[in-house]
Design a protein around this motif. Structure first.
Motif, mmCIF file in Angstrom:
data_model
loop_
_atom_site.group_PDB
_atom_site.id
_atom_site.type_symbol
_atom_site.label_atom_id
_atom_site.label_comp_id
_atom_site.label_asym_id
_atom_site.label_seq_id
_atom_site.Cartn_x
_atom_site.Cartn_y
_atom_site.Cartn_z
ATOM 1 N N VAL A 61 5.300 -5.465 -1.097
ATOM 2 C CA VAL A 61 4.566 -5.640 -2.354
ATOM 3 C C VAL A 61 3.520 -6.751 -2.199
ATOM 4 O O VAL A 61 2.407 -6.644 -2.708
ATOM 5 C CB VAL A 61 5.532 -5.906 -3.529
ATOM 6 N N MET A 62 3.857 -7.817 -1.453
ATOM 7 C CA MET A 62 2.865 -8.876 -1.208
ATOM 8 C C MET A 62 1.670 -8.327 -0.450
ATOM 9 O O MET A 62 0.526 -8.681 -0.729
ATOM 10 C CB MET A 62 3.486 -10.044 -0.443
ATOM 11 N N GLY A 63 1.923 -7.440 0.516
ATOM 12 C CA GLY A 63 0.827 -6.834 1.260
ATOM 13 C C GLY A 63 -0.080 -6.017 0.369
ATOM 14 O O GLY A 63 -1.311 -6.078 0.482
ATOM 15 N N ALA A 64 0.511 -5.247 -0.529
ATOM 16 C CA ALA A 64 -0.288 -4.451 -1.476
ATOM 17 C C ALA A 64 -1.092 -5.374 -2.389
ATOM 18 O O ALA A 64 -2.271 -5.114 -2.675
ATOM 19 C CB ALA A 64 0.622 -3.532 -2.289
ATOM 20 N N ASP A 65 -0.486 -6.446 -2.840
ATOM 21 C CA ASP A 65 -1.145 -7.438 -3.693
ATOM 22 C C ASP A 65 -2.370 -8.004 -2.981
ATOM 23 O O ASP A 65 -3.465 -8.048 -3.554
ATOM 24 C CB ASP A 65 -0.128 -8.530 -4.016
ATOM 25 N N VAL A 66 -2.209 -8.424 -1.743
ATOM 26 C CA VAL A 66 -3.318 -9.034 -1.009
ATOM 27 C C VAL A 66 -4.431 -8.020 -0.752
ATOM 28 O O VAL A 66 -5.610 -8.322 -0.938
ATOM 29 C CB VAL A 66 -2.837 -9.655 0.325
#
Length: 157
Positions: A61-66
């Protein structure tokens, strides 16, 4: 002189270290960036993997956010404008276990351009969904590991 990719990674590292230390611990790296798309990577390491030796859902989810947020921030910065950027929602579909480094790709540059234009002219908050695809190219090529739809919210400051 630093390339635009090196500058992007320095900015991302600084932002993560100073504003979102948990993100900094995941060591994201921008691999490709242009006006249409961004591709970034989160390595599969001890800090990002789960008990099944695949990438932990929170790291995904952090990767998608970034991937979604970096493009908007980069585009606003290039115009010399400040924006308030937030995510208002997320839908994720996890398709396969990502058992190597994960690349997150957002190809919604034209949509983000439209959002920035709207908020800069109206001063109002603009919310739209951007799409992010997660892949593990070293194991599965372009086959998606996960697909994210995040509601990006932009407002001119």
């Amino acid at each position: 002189m630093l390339s635009s990719l090196q500058k992007a990674n320095l900015y991302l590292s600084y932002f993560a270290f100073s504003k979102v230390p948990l993100l900094w611990l995941c060591r994201p790296k921008i691999l490709r960036v242009n006006e249409h798309m961004v591709e970034m990577k989160i390595p599969l390491k001890r800090r990002t993997k789960n008990h099944l030796n695949s990438m932990y859902m929170g790291a995904m989810v952090m990767g998608a956010d970034v991937a979604g947020g970096f493009m908007a921030a980069m585009k606003a910065r290039a115009q010399g404008r400040e924006i308030s950027l937030a995510f208002k929602g997320i839908t994720a579909e996890f398709l396969m276990r990502p058992e190597s480094d994960v690349h997150f790709i957002c190809s919604d540059g034209p949509l983000i351009d439209e959002m920035l234009k709207q908020t800069l002219t109206s001063g109002e908050r603009v919310n739209k969904e951007v799409q992010i695809t997660a892949i593990c190219p070293t194991l599965h090529g372009d086959k998606p590991m996960a697909k994210f739809s995040v509601t990006l919210s932009l407002k001119a400051k």
